[in-house]
Write an enzyme that holds these catalytic residues in place. Structure first.
Site, PDB file in Angstrom:
ATOM      1  N   GLU A 511      46.010 -26.758 -33.267  1.00 38.32           N
ATOM      2  CA  GLU A 511      46.829 -27.415 -32.234  1.00 38.32           C
ATOM      3  C   GLU A 511      47.147 -26.462 -31.094  1.00 38.32           C
ATOM      4  OE1 GLU A 511      46.866 -30.456 -32.277  1.00 38.32           O
ATOM      5  OE2 GLU A 511      46.271 -30.716 -34.369  1.00 38.32           O
ATOM      6  N   HIS A 517      44.216 -25.001 -24.094  1.00 40.99           N
ATOM      7  CA  HIS A 517      43.324 -25.754 -23.209  1.00 40.99           C
ATOM      8  C   HIS A 517      44.146 -26.339 -22.051  1.00 40.99           C
ATOM      9  CE1 HIS A 517      39.826 -28.963 -23.142  1.00 40.99           C
ATOM     10  NE2 HIS A 517      39.748 -28.112 -22.137  1.00 40.99           N
TER      11      HIS A 517
HETATM   12 ZN   LIG Z   1      42.514 -31.552 -32.436  1.00 41.97          ZN
END
Ligand SMILES: [Zn+2]
Length: 738
Positions: A511, A517
């Site tokens: 996560e 990201h």
């Molecule tokens: Zn994921």
């Protein structure tokens, strides 16, 4: 507006609402209660601009559930007015007056939906659920009202048709392409009757998704296995016992022990409990979610969802829901996704048979007098691991303290991306357990905020996920990103550290990969930011991050037991030797779900009985009887509480072919912390959002396409011939763990 639901703001809500990633959603023109909206108190904190430091933050300290309905209605009405202003523009359609104008619109709705999504996934009280049931279909109808706005579509189409001659940057061209295909995929080119039907379907689906999500949540909250005798605890390690005691006390049963109906409780119990009868009971309770034949049974809901999805796909010109969903992914067609799954399925099943044989031999040696059943798998796998690798998960756990692992995440983010994390206390949170960190670059520049909501509670959906409260953007001024990670760890007793399992530690890194990201995003337009990438690409950054957990650099620094001793080197070596252990189980429980998901969504416009379909499909696949799908159909929230991962659960495998291959780029170079490879990972993967085709981005990172060989090596399966792929894209919704 179309835009809004795609920006980070509404991600979780979007999944559940059935919003269609990839641009405009679908649908219809139910009149909205605009009169009600006008009565709204304009000072509602939900609708207000986010104020304060860090570019403003969500006002979590001022939210009341009764504010959602009026705030949503007001924000939807304003968004429609913004769209009207765009379509009323007398000037010829241009990028600036149409596409960029859409990026600018819907900001208020984005803010409201952001908080709405947080409530939906983590604070879902009965009061909130009633609001959600009422508002989900209204939001779906609103979305279709925009996506089916003909004047708006004509303008987008005009910009699309001249995009290559208009001096647009590649990023702008891609945004135009995404908007245009999003509209078309939502039915913008259909005739009025078909549009109306698509809209009606979307509205009904929104209700069904909400119903599904609330039903599964009810079965997670309502079914708890209470243990009241010491004898019931046989085999359980102290950390599991103490968490179970805390869970019972929180439910008013002090002195007992509670195994709650979530994965974080179920898995350790099944791994360690010597009591086969209780293992079976806990297993049945967990895997029967949505399948009790009561008011929360989800089978009828699933049948209707599948039927409506098939009908909608046909209206939109696709042979099946799966074909429609995959059009803009990297895989592009269900056939290509199936080919990858099938290539891995056979070696994975063969590995399961070997694993079961090892377990059965061990059980026989112990004179257990049993045949390995699904509730025995984790228990005997653990014993085999101990026998084969001299590795006891239980030995690792004392070294996996949540607080230290979190510091490990920050350290890795520092090594790879030069980020620094500093706790902040001037940001409002929903509960005292939730904490916030400011993320800065090496030069001290503010990057964004990271919220961490670690613990399970009633009203919070199970599993782990990342959410984006606000996307990064730059086109009308720098706006910093706000992301969160959400997990369901069981709180320890006061004063004791929270110890997590190896799998949960991996999920934490996963996560956090999604969070990074989002945090690394460096784009101009919010619709292209961070995790707004193709569904089968979005798990690549998260899955590759899992690899850093097992590096000695992380384990030696951050795997420290409560007495302050670091994990012994021999234990680290054993962990690495055992890294491919149990991959048969892990791959098959996942892949069975991915295959059934795809088959359900290829099955077409007929009445599907979910129980029979699951049974028959698994039989046809040759599913080993000792394993069930990781998410059985009746509880498969990834695919039935929204369109998000529907016909898309394969994405984890697709992305893992990329992450396995990308990891080898590090190991072939200077190792996991090689600065040159890390820079390429930043430049071509983590920072680009959806501004380029993911296949192209991957090629730039790696110098070639990914094949399947690295994936097979990672899982310890015999290698198949390499197989290349090429790319495409859609936007994603809130990424979660498998
Ligand atoms: Zn994921």
């Amino acid at each position: 507006m179309a835009r809004i639901l795609m920006t980070g703001a509404g991600v979780l809500a979007l999944i559940a609402l059935g919003g269609v990633p990839g641009g405009a959603a679908t649908r219809k023109s139910t009149p909205l209660d605009t009169a009600g909206a006008m009565k709204t108190n304009a000072t509602s904190p939900l609708a207000a601009e986010w104020k304060g430091r860090y570019g403003g933050v969500p006002p979590f300290d001022k939210i009341k559930v009764e504010q959602f309905k009026p705030a949503l209605e007001q924000a939807m009405a304003e968004n429609l007015a913004e769209v009207d202003a765009i379509t009323a523009n007398a000037a010829a359609p241009s990028f600036e007056n149409t596409i960029a104008a859409l990026e600018r619109a819907g900001r208020k709705l984005g803010r409201v939906l952001s908080v709405y999504g947080v409530y939906r996934s983590t604070m879902s009280t009965e009061e909130f659920q009633a609001v959600d049931r009422e508002m989900s279909p209204k939001l779906a109808a609103f979305q279709d009202k925009i996506n089916q706005n003909e004047k708006l579509f004509k303008r987008v189409e005009a910009v699309y048709e001249t995009r290559e001659k208009s001096n647009l940057t590649p990023e702008q061209q891609r945004l135009v392409w995404l908007d245009y295909t999003g509209f078309v995929r939502s039915g913008a080119k259909l005739d009025a009757a078909a549009k109306k039907r698509v809209a009606d379907i979307n509205e009904r689906l929104a209700t069904l998704f909400t119903n599904f999500q609330q039903s599964v949540l009810a079965d997670e909250n309502d079914y708890v296995t209470y243990l009241d005798k010491e004898a019931d605890l046989a085999g359980l390690p102290p950390s599991v016992i103490s968490a179970a005691a805390a869970a019972a006390e929180a439910r008013g049963k002090k002195g007992q022990w509670a195994v709650t109906n979530t994965r974080s409780s179920m898995e350790p119990f099944l791994t360690y409990s010597d009591r086969r009868d209780l293992r079976e009971q806990v297993w049945r309770t967990y895997y029967s979610r949505g399948d009790h034949g009561d008011a929360h049974d989800t089978k009828k809901t699933i049948t209707e969802i599948l039927k409506l999805r098939a009908e909608r796909a046909k209206l939109l010109g696709f042979p099946s829901h799966a074909h429609w969903r995959l059009e803009n992914t990297m895989a592009k067609t269900p056939e290509r996704a199936l080919a990858l799954m099938e290539a891995v399925w056979k070696p994975a099943v063969a590995r399961v048979h070997e694993e079961v044989a090892d377990m059965q031999a061990l059980a026989d040696k112990e004179d257990a007098g049993l045949k390995i059943a699904p509730w025995d798998y984790r228990y005997y796998a653990e014993k085999v691991r101990k026998a084969k690798y001299d590795l006891d998960e239980n030995e690792i756990k004392p070294y996996l303290q949540l607080e230290n692992l979190r510091e490990g995440l920050f350290w890795v983010a520092g090594q790879l991306f030069d980020f620094q994390f500093k706790p902040v206390s001037d940001v409002p949170v929903l509960l005292p357990d939730i904490h916030v960190w400011e993320v800065k670059s090496a030069s001290g520049k503010h990057v964004g905020l990271w919220y961490f909501d670690p613990y399970a509670r009633t009203g919070k959906q199970s599993g782990a996920w990342m959410n984006e409260y606000r996307s990064q953007e730059r086109f009308a001024g720098e706006i910093p990103v706000i992301v969160s990670n959400n997990t369901n760890f069981v709180k320890a007793k006061p004063g004791e550290p929270v110890l997590v399992s190896w799998d949960d530690a991996r999920a934490l890194f996963h996560e956090f990969g999604h969070a990074l990201h989002g945090l690394n995003s460096d784009v101009n337009y919010p619709s292209l930011a961070g995790t707004s990438v193709a569904r089968d690409y979005v798990e690549f950054p998260s899955q590759i991050l899992e690899h850093w957990l097992e590096t000695p650099e992380v384990l030696n620094r951050f795997a420290i037991n409560p007495d302050g001793q670091p994990i012994p080197k021999e234990l680290v070596a054993k962990i690495q030797r055992a890294s491919r252990f149990n991959q048969g189980f892990i791959t098959v429980e996942y892949l069975a779900g991915a295959l059934v998901d795809m088959k359900l969504h290829l099955a077409g416009d007929k009445e599907i009985d979910p129980a029979a379909f699951e049974r028959d499909a698994l039989k046809e696949l040759g599913m080993p009887e000792e394993i069930v799908m990781r998410h059985r159909t009746t509880q498969f929230s990834h695919i039935f509480s929204g369109d998000g991962y529907s016909a898309g659960y394969y994405s984890y495998l697709w992305s893992d072919t990329l992450s396995a291959d990308a990891w080898e780029a590090f190991t072939e170079a200077g190792g996991p912390y090689d600065k040159t490879v890390a820079k390429r990972l930043h430049d071509y993967v983590f920072s680009l959002g959806n501004t380029v085709d993911p296949a192209e981005a991957y090629r730039k990172f790696r110098g070639r396409d990914a094949g399947i060989a690295a994936l097979m090596r990672k899982r310890g399966f015999p290698e198949a011939p390499a197989e290349a792929k090429s790319g495409g894209q859609t936007n994603g919704a809130a990424p979660s763990s498998p």
